[in-house]
Write a protein that holds these residues in place. Structure first.
Motif, PDB file in Angstrom:
ATOM      1  N   ILE A 162       0.843  -1.207   0.000  1.00 40.47           N
ATOM      2  CA  ILE A 162       0.000   0.000   0.000  1.00 40.47           C
ATOM      3  C   ILE A 162       0.873   1.251   0.000  1.00 40.47           C
ATOM      4  O   ILE A 162       0.635   2.191  -0.764  1.00 40.47           O
ATOM      5  CB  ILE A 162      -0.947   0.002   1.221  1.00 40.47           C
ATOM      6  N   ILE A 163       1.913   1.250   0.838  1.00 42.14           N
ATOM      7  CA  ILE A 163       2.831   2.400   0.907  1.00 42.14           C
ATOM      8  C   ILE A 163       3.466   2.653  -0.459  1.00 42.14           C
ATOM      9  O   ILE A 163       3.649   3.802  -0.882  1.00 42.14           O
ATOM     10  CB  ILE A 163       3.916   2.164   1.983  1.00 42.14           C
ATOM     11  N   GLY A 164       3.785   1.573  -1.168  1.00 45.05           N
ATOM     12  CA  GLY A 164       4.369   1.705  -2.497  1.00 45.05           C
ATOM     13  C   GLY A 164       3.436   2.350  -3.500  1.00 45.05           C
ATOM     14  O   GLY A 164       3.875   2.866  -4.538  1.00 45.05           O
ATOM     15  N   ASN A 165       2.141   2.354  -3.202  1.00 45.09           N
ATOM     16  CA  ASN A 165       1.141   2.968  -4.090  1.00 45.09           C
ATOM     17  C   ASN A 165       0.785   4.398  -3.685  1.00 45.09           C
ATOM     18  O   ASN A 165      -0.018   5.046  -4.349  1.00 45.09           O
ATOM     19  CB  ASN A 165      -0.133   2.122  -4.113  1.00 45.09           C
ATOM     20  N   ILE A 166       1.359   4.865  -2.581  1.00 46.52           N
ATOM     21  CA  ILE A 166       1.123   6.254  -2.149  1.00 46.52           C
ATOM     22  C   ILE A 166       1.995   7.180  -2.984  1.00 46.52           C
ATOM     23  O   ILE A 166       3.188   6.931  -3.151  1.00 46.52           O
ATOM     24  CB  ILE A 166       1.424   6.416  -0.645  1.00 46.52           C
ATOM     25  N   ASP A 167       1.415   8.253  -3.528  1.00 44.94           N
ATOM     26  CA  ASP A 167       2.185   9.142  -4.403  1.00 44.94           C
ATOM     27  C   ASP A 167       2.968  10.170  -3.585  1.00 44.94           C
ATOM     28  O   ASP A 167       2.904  10.192  -2.351  1.00 44.94           O
ATOM     29  CB  ASP A 167       1.294   9.829  -5.449  1.00 44.94           C
ATOM     30  N   GLU A 168       3.730  11.009  -4.279  1.00 44.13           N
ATOM     31  CA  GLU A 168       4.625  11.950  -3.597  1.00 44.13           C
ATOM     32  C   GLU A 168       3.883  13.000  -2.783  1.00 44.13           C
ATOM     33  O   GLU A 168       4.454  13.603  -1.879  1.00 44.13           O
ATOM     34  CB  GLU A 168       5.534  12.628  -4.626  1.00 44.13           C
ATOM     35  N   ASP A 169       2.622  13.241  -3.121  1.00 45.66           N
ATOM     36  CA  ASP A 169       1.833  14.210  -2.343  1.00 45.66           C
ATOM     37  C   ASP A 169       1.300  13.596  -1.057  1.00 45.66           C
ATOM     38  O   ASP A 169       0.768  14.302  -0.203  1.00 45.66           O
ATOM     39  CB  ASP A 169       0.658  14.730  -3.175  1.00 45.66           C
ATOM     40  N   GLY A 170       1.421  12.261  -0.951  1.00 43.51           N
ATOM     41  CA  GLY A 170       0.952  11.575   0.255  1.00 43.51           C
ATOM     42  C   GLY A 170      -0.395  10.911   0.105  1.00 43.51           C
ATOM     43  O   GLY A 170      -0.958  10.408   1.080  1.00 43.51           O
ATOM     44  N   TYR A 171      -0.934  10.879  -1.128  1.00 43.90           N
ATOM     45  CA  TYR A 171      -2.263  10.313  -1.365  1.00 43.90           C
ATOM     46  C   TYR A 171      -2.188   8.883  -1.901  1.00 43.90           C
ATOM     47  O   TYR A 171      -1.254   8.522  -2.622  1.00 43.90           O
ATOM     48  CB  TYR A 171      -3.041  11.160  -2.372  1.00 43.90           C
ATOM     49  N   LEU A 172      -3.199   8.082  -1.562  1.00 44.71           N
ATOM     50  CA  LEU A 172      -3.382   6.764  -2.165  1.00 44.71           C
ATOM     51  C   LEU A 172      -4.414   6.939  -3.271  1.00 44.71           C
ATOM     52  O   LEU A 172      -5.615   6.966  -3.023  1.00 44.71           O
ATOM     53  CB  LEU A 172      -3.880   5.757  -1.117  1.00 44.71           C
ATOM     54  N   ARG A 173      -3.941   7.107  -4.494  1.00 45.93           N
ATOM     55  CA  ARG A 173      -4.835   7.422  -5.611  1.00 45.93           C
ATOM     56  C   ARG A 173      -5.562   6.197  -6.156  1.00 45.93           C
ATOM     57  O   ARG A 173      -6.563   6.331  -6.847  1.00 45.93           O
ATOM     58  CB  ARG A 173      -4.030   8.057  -6.753  1.00 45.93           C
ATOM     59  N   ARG A 174      -5.055   5.004  -5.873  1.00 43.32           N
ATOM     60  CA  ARG A 174      -5.686   3.784  -6.382  1.00 43.32           C
ATOM     61  C   ARG A 174      -6.682   3.233  -5.367  1.00 43.32           C
ATOM     62  O   ARG A 174      -6.442   3.277  -4.158  1.00 43.32           O
ATOM     63  CB  ARG A 174      -4.627   2.721  -6.687  1.00 43.32           C
ATOM     64  N   ASP A 175      -7.800   2.702  -5.857  1.00 47.17           N
ATOM     65  CA  ASP A 175      -8.793   2.146  -4.931  1.00 47.17           C
ATOM     66  C   ASP A 175      -8.333   0.786  -4.431  1.00 47.17           C
ATOM     67  O   ASP A 175      -7.534   0.094  -5.068  1.00 47.17           O
ATOM     68  CB  ASP A 175     -10.162   2.054  -5.617  1.00 47.17           C
ATOM     69  N   LEU A 176      -8.842   0.406  -3.285  1.00 41.83           N
ATOM     70  CA  LEU A 176      -8.397  -0.831  -2.624  1.00 41.83           C
ATOM     71  C   LEU A 176      -8.771  -2.078  -3.419  1.00 41.83           C
ATOM     72  O   LEU A 176      -8.086  -3.100  -3.337  1.00 41.83           O
ATOM     73  CB  LEU A 176      -8.978  -0.898  -1.208  1.00 41.83           C
ATOM     74  N   LEU A 177      -9.844  -2.025  -4.209  1.00 41.45           N
ATOM     75  CA  LEU A 177     -10.228  -3.169  -5.035  1.00 41.45           C
ATOM     76  C   LEU A 177      -9.153  -3.446  -6.083  1.00 41.45           C
ATOM     77  O   LEU A 177      -8.788  -4.603  -6.319  1.00 41.45           O
ATOM     78  CB  LEU A 177     -11.578  -2.910  -5.711  1.00 41.45           C
ATOM     79  N   SER A 178      -8.633  -2.401  -6.700  1.00 42.85           N
ATOM     80  CA  SER A 178      -7.574  -2.566  -7.698  1.00 42.85           C
ATOM     81  C   SER A 178      -6.317  -3.142  -7.063  1.00 42.85           C
ATOM     82  O   SER A 178      -5.643  -3.998  -7.646  1.00 42.85           O
ATOM     83  CB  SER A 178      -7.251  -1.222  -8.357  1.00 42.85           C
ATOM     84  N   ILE A 179      -5.993  -2.666  -5.863  1.00 45.10           N
ATOM     85  CA  ILE A 179      -4.820  -3.188  -5.154  1.00 45.10           C
ATOM     86  C   ILE A 179      -5.026  -4.653  -4.800  1.00 45.10           C
ATOM     87  O   ILE A 179      -4.110  -5.466  -4.904  1.00 45.10           O
ATOM     88  CB  ILE A 179      -4.541  -2.340  -3.892  1.00 45.10           C
ATOM     89  N   SER A 180      -6.256  -5.002  -4.405  1.00 49.95           N
ATOM     90  CA  SER A 180      -6.584  -6.402  -4.095  1.00 49.95           C
ATOM     91  C   SER A 180      -6.386  -7.287  -5.321  1.00 49.95           C
ATOM     92  O   SER A 180      -5.824  -8.385  -5.231  1.00 49.95           O
ATOM     93  CB  SER A 180      -8.030  -6.494  -3.599  1.00 49.95           C
ATOM     94  N   ASP A 181      -6.818  -6.792  -6.493  1.00 53.90           N
ATOM     95  CA  ASP A 181      -6.637  -7.542  -7.748  1.00 53.90           C
ATOM     96  C   ASP A 181      -5.159  -7.711  -8.072  1.00 53.90           C
ATOM     97  O   ASP A 181      -4.716  -8.786  -8.502  1.00 53.90           O
ATOM     98  CB  ASP A 181      -7.348  -6.825  -8.901  1.00 53.90           C
ATOM     99  N   ASP A 182      -4.386  -6.653  -7.873  1.00 54.38           N
ATOM    100  CA  ASP A 182      -2.944  -6.710  -8.132  1.00 54.38           C
ATOM    101  C   ASP A 182      -2.275  -7.777  -7.277  1.00 54.38           C
ATOM    102  O   ASP A 182      -1.437  -8.549  -7.754  1.00 54.38           O
ATOM    103  CB  ASP A 182      -2.285  -5.351  -7.821  1.00 54.38           C
ATOM    104  N   LEU A 183      -2.644  -7.800  -6.007  1.00 52.97           N
ATOM    105  CA  LEU A 183      -2.056  -8.767  -5.082  1.00 52.97           C
ATOM    106  C   LEU A 183      -2.396 -10.198  -5.495  1.00 52.97           C
ATOM    107  O   LEU A 183      -1.576 -11.118  -5.364  1.00 52.97           O
ATOM    108  CB  LEU A 183      -2.550  -8.501  -3.663  1.00 52.97           C
ATOM    109  N   ALA A 184      -3.595 -10.388  -6.020  1.00 49.69           N
ATOM    110  CA  ALA A 184      -4.017 -11.723  -6.460  1.00 49.69           C
ATOM    111  C   ALA A 184      -3.216 -12.178  -7.674  1.00 49.69           C
ATOM    112  O   ALA A 184      -2.778 -13.329  -7.752  1.00 49.69           O
ATOM    113  CB  ALA A 184      -5.514 -11.722  -6.774  1.00 49.69           C
ATOM    114  N   PHE A 185      -3.006 -11.264  -8.617  1.00 47.06           N
ATOM    115  CA  PHE A 185      -2.320 -11.623  -9.864  1.00 47.06           C
ATOM    116  C   PHE A 185      -0.803 -11.696  -9.708  1.00 47.06           C
ATOM    117  O   PHE A 185      -0.153 -12.562 -10.271  1.00 47.06           O
ATOM    118  CB  PHE A 185      -2.670 -10.619 -10.965  1.00 47.06           C
ATOM    119  N   THR A 186      -0.220 -10.747  -8.971  1.00 46.58           N
ATOM    120  CA  THR A 186       1.240 -10.668  -8.890  1.00 46.58           C
ATOM    121  C   THR A 186       1.848 -11.500  -7.763  1.00 46.58           C
ATOM    122  O   THR A 186       2.919 -12.077  -7.920  1.00 46.58           O
ATOM    123  CB  THR A 186       1.690  -9.208  -8.717  1.00 46.58           C
ATOM    124  N   LEU A 187       1.161 -11.533  -6.617  1.00 50.59           N
ATOM    125  CA  LEU A 187       1.705 -12.254  -5.455  1.00 50.59           C
ATOM    126  C   LEU A 187       0.879 -13.471  -5.060  1.00 50.59           C
ATOM    127  O   LEU A 187       1.193 -14.127  -4.069  1.00 50.59           O
ATOM    128  CB  LEU A 187       1.815 -11.296  -4.259  1.00 50.59           C
TER     129      LEU A 187
END
Length: 481
Positions: A134-159
């Motif tokens: 999640i921290i890796g998806n936080i941008d330089e302004d300090g925001y998490l611009r990606r929704d948690l569903l997309s991150i959940s999908d990424d974790l399923a496919f990549t890890l």
């Protein structure tokens, strides 16, 4: 069956050589990244090595072997009968020269700060792994611009990890407790709420929290009457709440990555300009860039092969082919560094010459209108090259450090016929807006009329464009109680 036709076509194509591509890439990067790029090249190419200030013994290198039709020619690697050894310090510093302190970074990065705080939590190993993602998806302004569903999908496919949104939400809540306040927010509203909730619960902060939660849209559009009516409060109470909100940071990541923060300063000037008795002296900052040369032992290997080529084994030929490739790469890299130096100095010299009156004292009113084409014409270089030089580069002057882009601006003619920089117009706009009555801010139409009265014939849409470039909101959003 359809008939087939053969035809000849002539096309003019321009293909860049590997050397040209390398020069272009080196030209784009600032001094700090150049240092890292050279270190990377040193690690990958054993032929390339650093040298110190002592002279290199090349007594045995003047004996050039003669080989009739050898595909490996030592002359390719010689420059006036010497191995190319280019001093990269364009300003020729010696060890006795006065050392000027350059800005540097002594703090830790934004992501290192968050990772350190993660280590202090009581999350288990798997939760920490998810938190790092999640921290890796936080941008330089300090925001998490990606929704948690997309991150959940990424974790399923990549890890191959099946993680629910709810699990990620719980971990995100832990991250949002990290410093600085507001980190990991998914919107400006959430960012401000995370910060206001950490403040002491005074009447003003409690009201500010309610406004952010229940009337955020009215707050951003400055519909004060609606807020006053909804919460049944006085103008003074609203002012106090607004003052609390204005103290919050809309970009919490910037508090760690702030270039104005001296402890995390990462801007290293690429040029230094000194004004010595009215004479402007320009130098290229190469203080931390190592001097390079090609390793003599590899040159000797190539020499030995050229003198005994007929008796060479297959393995020796393959080894020499590898050495030749590395020698080529090393020579191209050194040449590219040298060309980068020359291009930077030529370009910056012409910028200074063009803006000579400005650089003498740093008086902004003396900045002339200047576009990329002006410098391209003066240097004989392509506009794209000037663009690459001016991008991400800085110069240290006796009146401050400035990005090269700062000196470029379009021009226009006043009613008097005098040509002025758009920067001058923007400065007047800032002054007008800074001095306006905040209860009745100046509209773009009114600003255009004021500029026209000052002999600047600017259309309303141009005023709007300049205002947006200055980061100033429209009149409605500048309104205050």
């Amino acid at each position: 069956m359809p008939s087939q036709r053969l035809s000849l076509q002539q096309k003019l194509l321009q293909k860049l050589s590997p050397q040209q591509i390398q020069v272009i890439k080196l030209l784009e990067i600032p001094t700090m990244q150049l240092e890292q790029r050279i270190k990377k090249e040193l690690e990958e190419n054993p032929v390339l090595e650093m040298i110190d200030d002592e002279p290199v013994d090349q007594s045995d290198e003047s004996e050039n072997s003669e080989s009739e039709s050898d595909e490996f020619s030592l002359e390719d690697y010689m420059d006036d009968d010497e191995i190319p050894t280019y001093k990269l310090n364009a300003n020729n510093y010696s060890k006795d020269d006065k050392q000027v302190d350059m800005p540097y970074s002594s703090g830790i990065s934004f992501y290192e700060s968050l990772t350190e705080q993660l280590g202090l939590t009581d999350l288990n190993d798997q939760q920490k792994l998810l938190a790092e993602y999640i921290i890796g998806n936080i941008d330089e302004d300090g925001y998490l611009r990606r929704d948690l569903l997309s991150i959940s999908d990424d974790l399923a496919f990549t890890l191959n990890m099946n993680v629910t949104e709810q699990e990620l939400e719980e971990i995100l809540e832990v991250i949002q407790e990290f410093d600085p306040a507001g980190i990991g927010a998914r919107s400006l509203q959430e960012c401000l709420l995370l910060q206001i909730q950490r403040k002491k619960g005074t009447d003003a902060t409690l009201l500010a929290s309610k406004i952010l939660q229940q009337s955020f849209d009215e707050f951003t559009k400055k519909h004060y009457d609606k807020i006053l009516h909804k919460f049944e409060i006085t103008e003074d109470q609203l002012k106090e709440a607004f003052n609390e909100i204005l103290k919050l940071n809309p970009k919490p990541g910037g508090s760690v990555n702030n270039p104005q923060n001296s402890s995390n300063q990462v801007i290293v000037p690429d040029f230094t300009l000194d004004n010595i008795d009215g004479e402007l002296i320009l130098s290229l900052n190469q203080r931390n860039v190592p001097d390079l040369r090609m390793n003599n032992s590899y040159m000797d290997m190539l020499k030995g092969y050229t003198s005994n080529r007929k008796n060479a084994t297959k393995n020796q030929k393959e080894a020499v082919q590898f050495v030749k490739q590395k020698l080529d790469s090393a020579k191209w890299f050194i040449d590219a560094i040298k060309q980068r130096q020359q291009t930077l100095l030529v370009t910056m010299s012409e910028i200074i010459e063009f803006q000579k009156e400005y650089f003498k004292e740093g008086d902004e009113t003396k900045l002339r209108p200047m576009i990329l084409k002006d410098i391209a014409d003066r240097t004989g270089l392509d506009i794209s090259t000037i663009s690459r030089v001016s991008n991400s580069k800085y110069i240290q002057t006796h009146f401050g450090i400035y990005p090269l882009k700062y000196f470029f601006s379009e021009g226009m003619q006043k009613d008097t016929g005098e040509e002025v920089s758009t920067r001058e117009i923007k400065k007047i706009l800032e002054e007008c807006i800074g001095n306006e009555d905040k209860r009745k801010p100046l509209t773009d139409d009114r600003l255009a009329k004021i500029l026209k009265e000052k002999s600047y014939p600017i259309a309303r849409r141009t005023v709007a464009k300049y205002r947006e470039q200055l980061g100033i909101p429209v009149a409605r959003l500048r309104k205050e109680l």
